[in-house]
Design an enzyme around this catalytic site. Structure first.
Site, PDB file in Angstrom:
ATOM      1  N   GLU A   1     -33.856  27.134 -22.914  1.00 29.97           N
ATOM      2  CA  GLU A   1     -33.698  27.588 -24.311  1.00 29.97           C
ATOM      3  C   GLU A   1     -34.732  28.651 -24.684  1.00 29.97           C
ATOM      4  O   GLU A   1     -34.465  29.520 -25.502  1.00 29.97           O
ATOM      5  CB  GLU A   1     -33.748  26.393 -25.285  1.00 29.97           C
ATOM      6  CG  GLU A   1     -35.133  25.832 -25.608  1.00 29.97           C
ATOM      7  CD  GLU A   1     -35.744  25.004 -24.484  1.00 29.97           C
ATOM      8  OE1 GLU A   1     -35.088  24.829 -23.439  1.00 29.97           O
ATOM      9  OE2 GLU A   1     -36.890  24.537 -24.664  1.00 29.97           O
TER      10      GLU A   1
ATOM     11  N   CYS B   1     -36.117  19.249 -19.614  1.00 32.45           N
ATOM     12  CA  CYS B   1     -37.502  18.845 -19.387  1.00 32.45           C
ATOM     13  C   CYS B   1     -37.707  17.337 -19.529  1.00 32.45           C
ATOM     14  O   CYS B   1     -37.316  16.583 -18.654  1.00 32.45           O
ATOM     15  CB  CYS B   1     -38.448  19.657 -20.278  1.00 32.45           C
ATOM     16  SG  CYS B   1     -40.150  19.595 -19.679  1.00 32.45           S
TER      17      CYS B   1
ATOM     18  N   HIS C   1     -37.352  25.020 -19.247  1.00 33.24           N
ATOM     19  CA  HIS C   1     -36.880  25.184 -20.627  1.00 33.24           C
ATOM     20  C   HIS C   1     -35.984  26.419 -20.737  1.00 33.24           C
ATOM     21  O   HIS C   1     -36.452  27.495 -21.146  1.00 33.24           O
ATOM     22  CB  HIS C   1     -38.079  25.327 -21.579  1.00 33.24           C
ATOM     23  CG  HIS C   1     -38.755  24.037 -21.896  1.00 33.24           C
ATOM     24  ND1 HIS C   1     -38.395  23.225 -22.951  1.00 33.24           N
ATOM     25  CD2 HIS C   1     -39.765  23.396 -21.264  1.00 33.24           C
ATOM     26  CE1 HIS C   1     -39.162  22.154 -22.968  1.00 33.24           C
ATOM     27  NE2 HIS C   1     -39.999  22.230 -21.956  1.00 33.24           N
TER      28      HIS C   1
END
Ligand code: MN
Length: 233
Positions: free
Chosen positions: A211, A106, A209
């Site tokens: 994660e 990001c 994102h």
């Protein structure tokens, strides 16, 4: 176990370095050990940190100062943190010079693009006609739009898919591409959502994102697995 240096956020008001647990969990699941890096732009300290870690993870956060790409901040630009910019631009320059594997998430993609001479939309919704709605913080952990993935790329090999559903928690994005970067995904509106640096061992940056999805979507965890593998894990 390979060591992944994690560049944290910096909450200046609270005086705290911050990192969401999703990042460290994704690195742990990939079989690597995440270590939090301190904020510094001292060149010898940075080199010493990079000697000890096998790769660097740049995390999400606020906006890069538009001064970094030669613009004044418009009212649509979000919060900036010059101390974090100083740290990350210095860390990135050193990591690229040492050809350390890099995964940038990001804001990390925006730092990479800017450091290589590219520019950003200070606000996609205000500056990019026909854009999708990219700041979709209402659904932070699941896909809200698709991206196409070039097969023959680090990302394509990692996720083994031509199309990915991704979350989208950004209001800025790549306007002009930095030198040496190869775009490897596009959203339906044409926005570049991932870049790589073919001249380096492993430099991969994504606008979404992974994660936050990696615990439930194996193709998103695969990004961290490929990064860890590039780090020697
Ligand atoms: Mn998006």
């Amino acid at each position: 176990m390979v060591l992944i240096g994690v560049a944290p956020g910096w909450d200046e008001q609270a005086g705290k370095l911050t990192v969401h647990r999703d990042y460290t969990d994704a690195v742990l699941r990939a079989g690597a050990l995440p270590v939090l890096l301190p904020l510094t732009d001292g060149e010898s300290v940075l080199r010493s940190m990079l000697d000890r870690v096998d790769g660097v993870l740049f995390t999400g956060g606020g906006d890069v100062s538009p001064a970094r790409y030669g613009e004044a901040a418009l009212p649509c630009c979000g919060e900036i943190c010059p101390a974090r910019d100083d740290f990350e631009f210095a860390l990135l320059a050193q990591a690229l010079a040492m050809d350390r594997p890099i995964l940038a998430v990001c804001r990390g993609l925006q730092v990479l693009n800017t450091a290589l001479g590219g520019t950003l939309y200070q606000d996609i919704g205000k500056q990019m006609p026909g854009a999708l709605i990219h700041p979709r913080n209402d659904q932070p952990r699941d896909g809200v739009h698709a991206v196409t993935v070039e097969k023959d790329s680090l990302l394509g090999k990692a996720v083994a898919a031509a199309r990915l559903e991704v979350n989208s928690r950004h209001h800025q994005g790549i306007r002009t591409l930095g030198a040496g970067l190869r775009p490897t995904t596009r959203a339906a509106d044409g926005l570049i959502e991932a870049v790589e640096m073919p001249a380096k061992r492993f430099v991969l940056a994504v606008q979404w994102h992974p994660e936050s999805m990696s615990g439930r979507y194996p193709e998103q965890q695969a990004i961290f697995n490929a990064f860890t593998e590039a780090c020697g894990g």
